[in-house]
Design a protein around this motif. Structure first.
Motif, PDB file in Angstrom:
ATOM      1  N   LYS A 235       6.584  -7.082  -8.204  1.00 35.02           N
ATOM      2  CA  LYS A 235       6.945  -8.359  -7.911  1.00 35.02           C
ATOM      3  C   LYS A 235       5.930  -9.221  -8.801  1.00 35.02           C
ATOM      4  O   LYS A 235       4.688  -9.334  -8.832  1.00 35.02           O
ATOM      5  CB  LYS A 235       6.518  -8.599  -6.471  1.00 35.02           C
TER       6      LYS A 235
ATOM      7  N   CYS B 164       0.618  -7.336  -6.676  1.00 33.04           N
ATOM      8  CA  CYS B 164       1.492  -6.455  -7.626  1.00 33.04           C
ATOM      9  C   CYS B 164       1.842  -7.029  -8.804  1.00 33.04           C
ATOM     10  O   CYS B 164       2.383  -6.300  -9.588  1.00 33.04           O
ATOM     11  CB  CYS B 164       3.123  -6.562  -6.721  1.00 33.04           C
TER      12      CYS B 164
ATOM     13  N   GLU C  47      -0.319  -4.443   0.343  1.00 29.03           N
ATOM     14  CA  GLU C  47      -0.715  -5.330   1.066  1.00 29.03           C
ATOM     15  C   GLU C  47      -0.476  -4.791   2.661  1.00 29.03           C
ATOM     16  O   GLU C  47      -1.463  -4.319   3.518  1.00 29.03           O
ATOM     17  CB  GLU C  47      -0.278  -6.505   1.388  1.00 29.03           C
TER      18      GLU C  47
ATOM     19  N   CYS D 274       4.421  -1.223  -0.433  1.00 27.31           N
ATOM     20  CA  CYS D 274       3.838  -2.487  -0.494  1.00 27.31           C
ATOM     21  C   CYS D 274       2.349  -2.378  -0.187  1.00 27.31           C
ATOM     22  O   CYS D 274       1.718  -1.746   0.712  1.00 27.31           O
ATOM     23  CB  CYS D 274       4.395  -3.366   0.978  1.00 27.31           C
TER      24      CYS D 274
ATOM     25  N   CYS E  70       9.429  -5.623  -1.289  1.00 28.81           N
ATOM     26  CA  CYS E  70       9.961  -6.723  -0.935  1.00 28.81           C
ATOM     27  C   CYS E  70      11.219  -6.907  -1.917  1.00 28.81           C
ATOM     28  O   CYS E  70      11.936  -7.417  -1.590  1.00 28.81           O
ATOM     29  CB  CYS E  70       9.109  -7.965  -1.208  1.00 28.81           C
TER      30      CYS E  70
END
Ligand code: SF4
Length: 318
Positions: A103, A109, A45, A43, A11
């Motif tokens: 993040k 994260c 997730e 990522c 992201c």
């Protein structure tokens, strides 16, 4: 291998994988530093099979432990995330990743101060670590990690990138296989780098190498321990005084035939930097000029600076 490889929360690199279906691009990383680093998005997730958009996850206290849960469905995703994180951490290390940018605040994260919710009544506390990040740091303590929020501070950004470059140079030094001679040569070449950033690491790391070989450990294991200890020592923001001290050491290595007037000029510049009256680049450029390198900074001097932030203007603010 010419540029360091940095893995980052997808992201932050502009990929719309957040639970709300959006991205949260961190432009210094995705637009500026991308010229000087190889960036690898991931990522966690999405990695465990969740779609985008998706119900949000959070860390919750359950039976005295902290779990990764999806409040809407009540699903506990901790085991799935730990399994994915273990595989992916090994994959990232195998690819030669030199650092991670993650993040902040994410239950998957975040590096620290992630919200942990009480199971029933009580208040939310900011004391958690994202589950992916916790696994990665446990398996790879020799690879530096940071949250993107800290990179808004030029000092922290420069220091993180210096640690990434240090890891990258160590990786290159060992690519033909580690030997005692190669490790000692790497350590000696980075004397100024270490002196500029930590109080006692040069001596302690030298001792650690000697002890490892005295104990009969394989060279690759001594080299790995070296990087784990070095990154641990470097996990503190250096002060101006340390850089100034390292510059004085660099000056003492210069050609003894340099005129005293030129030495005086750079000593004055270092003192002004120490007091905060000049940016770090001012004495560095003088040192470079006095070394007569015509723009190609010698290794022991280059380790005082960092080509990435200098090129992106971050160092200019220091
Ligand atoms: S899991 Fe990490 S990479 Fe994926 S959206 Fe959340 S913060 Fe970004």
């Amino acid at each position: 291998m010419d540029k360091p490889l940095v893995a980052a929360s997808a992201c932050l690199l502009g990929t719309p994988v957040r639970s709300d279906g959006e991205a949260c691009e961190f432009r210094p990383l995705s637009r500026q530093w991308s010229e000087h680093l190889r960036l690898l998005p991931f990522c966690p997730e999405v990695g465990i099979g969740l779609g985008t958009p998706r119900p949000h996850l959070r860390l919750s206290k359950v039976d005295g432990g902290i779990r990764l849960v999806q409040p809407r469905s009540g699903k506990d995703l901790t085991d799935a995330m730990v399994a994915w994180a273990t595989r992916t951490s090994d994959d990232l290390a195998g690819l030669g990743v030199n650092g991670l940018v993650l993040k902040e605040g994410s239950p998957s994260c975040g590096v620290n101060r992630v919200e942990v919710h009480p199971s029933e009544e009580g208040r939310v506390v900011r004391e958690g670590v994202g589950v992916f990040t916790m696994v990665f740091m446990a398996l790879n303590p020799h690879i530096p990690v940071i949250e993107e929020g800290r990179l808004n501070d030029p000092n922290q950004a420069e220091h993180f990138l210096a640690r990434v470059h240090f890891h990258h140079r160590w990786q290159i030094a060992g690519q033909e296989g580690w030997t005692a001679q190669r490790l000692m040569a790497f350590h000696d070449e980075h004397e100024i780098f270490l002196v500029a950033r930590t109080a006692d690491a040069k001596r302690k790391l030298g001792q650690s190498i000697a002890t490892g070989f005295d104990d009969g450990l394989p060279a690759a294991e001594v080299a790995l321990r070296y990087m784990i200890e070095a990154q641990d020592d470097l996990n503190v923001l250096p002060r101006r005084g340390r850089f100034a001290h390292a510059m004085e050491r660099a000056l003492s290595r210069m050609d003894p035939s340099l005129s005293s007037a030129r030495r005086e000029e750079i000593i004055r510049s270092i003192h002004a930097y120490r007091k905060g009256h000049l940016p770090r680049m001012a004495p560095l450029l003088l040192l470079d000029h006095l070394a007569g390198t015509n723009g190609s900074i010698p290794p022991w001097l280059g380790h005082l600076s960092n080509p990435v932030p200098a090129a992106t203007g971050v160092l200019a603010e220091l």
